[in-house]
Scaffold this motif. Structure first.
Motif, mmCIF file in Angstrom:
data_model
loop_
_atom_site.group_PDB
_atom_site.id
_atom_site.type_symbol
_atom_site.label_atom_id
_atom_site.label_comp_id
_atom_site.label_asym_id
_atom_site.label_seq_id
_atom_site.Cartn_x
_atom_site.Cartn_y
_atom_site.Cartn_z
ATOM 1 N N PHE A 1 -7.236 26.894 43.722
ATOM 2 C CA PHE A 1 -7.472 27.521 45.274
ATOM 3 C C PHE A 1 -8.434 28.210 45.483
ATOM 4 O O PHE A 1 -9.371 28.603 46.347
ATOM 5 C CB PHE A 1 -6.008 26.890 45.745
ATOM 6 C CG PHE A 1 -5.518 25.715 45.573
ATOM 7 C CD1 PHE A 1 -5.987 24.179 46.266
ATOM 8 C CD2 PHE A 1 -4.511 25.427 45.680
ATOM 9 C CE1 PHE A 1 -6.168 23.346 46.319
ATOM 10 C CE2 PHE A 1 -3.582 23.989 45.209
ATOM 11 C CZ PHE A 1 -4.709 22.555 46.233
ATOM 12 N N ALA A 2 -7.862 29.715 44.558
ATOM 13 C CA ALA A 2 -8.104 30.773 44.777
ATOM 14 C C ALA A 2 -10.138 30.983 44.378
ATOM 15 O O ALA A 2 -10.481 31.298 45.688
ATOM 16 C CB ALA A 2 -7.814 32.085 44.008
ATOM 17 N N LEU A 3 -10.172 29.735 43.447
ATOM 18 C CA LEU A 3 -12.333 30.081 43.338
ATOM 19 C C LEU A 3 -12.087 29.559 44.511
ATOM 20 O O LEU A 3 -13.441 29.913 45.028
ATOM 21 C CB LEU A 3 -12.058 29.678 41.960
ATOM 22 C CG LEU A 3 -13.748 29.052 41.521
ATOM 23 C CD1 LEU A 3 -13.773 30.725 41.302
ATOM 24 C CD2 LEU A 3 -13.663 28.193 40.700
ATOM 25 N N TRP A 4 -12.025 28.541 45.140
ATOM 26 C CA TRP A 4 -12.426 27.608 46.346
ATOM 27 C C TRP A 4 -12.262 28.859 47.603
ATOM 28 O O TRP A 4 -13.137 28.472 48.320
ATOM 29 C CB TRP A 4 -11.786 26.788 46.786
ATOM 30 C CG TRP A 4 -12.225 25.414 47.485
ATOM 31 C CD1 TRP A 4 -11.563 26.168 49.085
ATOM 32 C CD2 TRP A 4 -13.089 24.821 47.722
ATOM 33 N NE1 TRP A 4 -12.326 24.704 49.892
ATOM 34 C CE2 TRP A 4 -13.196 24.628 48.663
ATOM 35 C CE3 TRP A 4 -14.545 24.322 46.722
ATOM 36 C CZ2 TRP A 4 -14.536 23.466 49.768
ATOM 37 C CZ3 TRP A 4 -15.644 23.800 47.121
ATOM 38 C CH2 TRP A 4 -15.428 22.986 48.377
ATOM 39 N N ARG A 5 -11.719 29.685 47.866
ATOM 40 C CA ARG A 5 -11.352 30.725 48.539
ATOM 41 C C ARG A 5 -12.002 31.161 49.155
ATOM 42 O O ARG A 5 -12.345 32.089 49.893
ATOM 43 C CB ARG A 5 -9.511 30.801 49.136
ATOM 44 C CG ARG A 5 -9.204 31.816 50.339
ATOM 45 C CD ARG A 5 -7.908 32.027 49.806
ATOM 46 N NE ARG A 5 -7.717 32.805 49.349
ATOM 47 C CZ ARG A 5 -6.807 32.652 47.888
ATOM 48 N NH1 ARG A 5 -5.953 31.977 48.194
ATOM 49 N NH2 ARG A 5 -6.922 33.254 47.304
ATOM 50 N N ASP A 6 -12.103 31.854 47.449
ATOM 51 C CA ASP A 6 -13.282 32.999 47.820
ATOM 52 C C ASP A 6 -15.057 32.667 47.256
ATOM 53 O O ASP A 6 -15.400 33.379 47.168
ATOM 54 C CB ASP A 6 -12.284 33.754 46.258
ATOM 55 C CG ASP A 6 -11.285 34.827 46.671
ATOM 56 O OD1 ASP A 6 -11.118 34.206 47.819
ATOM 57 O OD2 ASP A 6 -11.274 35.186 45.421
ATOM 58 N N ARG A 7 -15.194 31.319 47.458
ATOM 59 C CA ARG A 7 -16.084 30.879 47.231
ATOM 60 C C ARG A 7 -17.628 31.470 48.211
ATOM 61 O O ARG A 7 -17.197 31.553 48.879
ATOM 62 C CB ARG A 7 -16.920 29.687 46.916
ATOM 63 C CG ARG A 7 -17.011 28.894 48.751
ATOM 64 C CD ARG A 7 -16.281 27.299 48.786
ATOM 65 N NE ARG A 7 -16.391 27.044 50.337
ATOM 66 C CZ ARG A 7 -14.906 26.997 51.122
ATOM 67 N NH1 ARG A 7 -13.978 27.653 50.771
ATOM 68 N NH2 ARG A 7 -15.336 26.795 52.414
ATOM 69 N N SER A 8 -18.289 32.065 48.205
ATOM 70 C CA SER A 8 -19.973 32.545 48.852
ATOM 71 C C SER A 8 -20.716 31.850 49.272
ATOM 72 O O SER A 8 -21.821 32.520 50.159
ATOM 73 C CB SER A 8 -20.796 33.564 47.685
ATOM 74 O OG SER A 8 -20.934 32.481 46.695
ATOM 75 N N VAL A 9 -20.617 30.203 49.146
ATOM 76 C CA VAL A 9 -20.821 29.255 50.047
ATOM 77 C C VAL A 9 -20.028 27.939 50.020
ATOM 78 O O VAL A 9 -19.274 27.816 50.183
ATOM 79 C CB VAL A 9 -22.441 28.927 49.120
ATOM 80 C CG1 VAL A 9 -23.357 29.789 48.949
ATOM 81 C CG2 VAL A 9 -22.044 27.796 48.055
ATOM 82 N N THR A 10 -20.402 26.922 51.545
ATOM 83 C CA THR A 10 -19.877 26.554 51.350
ATOM 84 C C THR A 10 -20.158 24.992 51.012
ATOM 85 O O THR A 10 -20.712 25.430 50.081
ATOM 86 C CB THR A 10 -20.233 25.445 53.067
ATOM 87 O OG1 THR A 10 -21.661 25.292 53.009
ATOM 88 C CG2 THR A 10 -20.371 26.316 54.005
ATOM 89 N N GLY A 11 -19.105 23.837 51.097
ATOM 90 C CA GLY A 11 -19.204 22.719 49.727
ATOM 91 C C GLY A 11 -20.082 21.911 49.409
ATOM 92 O O GLY A 11 -20.949 22.213 48.895
#
Length: 126
Positions: free
Chosen positions: A56-66
């Motif tokens: 979840f931390a990796l997903w929350r801090d992503r630099s581009v959208t899914g």
């Protein structure tokens, strides 16, 4: 090779003109004190995290959208699989089949694996 793209659209245009990529990787990455592995098997890149909290931390801090990540991966002929404790929980890119659950949650073209999530939540037995 140097790739110069000013927008995500420019990057997609560049990727569409290139042959599919093959990835051979075996890395241990540490981010914010959490170590995880990244392994490449030709057209599949597996990211294995130690917990859902780390995922979840990796997903929350992503630099581009899914959606952008899935589109870029598909344009390069790649698939990324997110694993938690070795169990696949999500996939995006070329070989992902978007799930209704991901669409309802607004996650974009991502395939979710409920059975993998349940397996990842199961305590390890010795």
């Amino acid at each position: 090779m140097v790739i110069t793209a000013k927008t995500v659209g420019d990057l997609f245009d560049l990727l569409e003109r290139k042959p599919d990529l093959l990835v051979d990787a075996d890395l241990t990455v540490e981010r914010d004190g959490i170590a995880f592995t990244v392994r490449g098997y030709d057209d599949l890149v597996a990211v294995d995290l130690p917990s859902f909290g780390a995922a979840f931390a990796l997903w929350r801090d992503r630099s581009v959208t899914g959606t952008d990540a899935a589109t870029a991966l598909a344009a390069a002929g790649l698939t990324a699989e997110l694993r938690v404790r070795g169990a696949p929980v999500a996939r995006l890119g070329e070989d992902a089949v978007p799930s209704r659950l991901a669409k309802r949650l607004g996650l974009g073209p991502i395939e979710l694996f409920v059975d993998g999530a349940l397996l990842a939540l199961t305590p390890q037995r010795e």
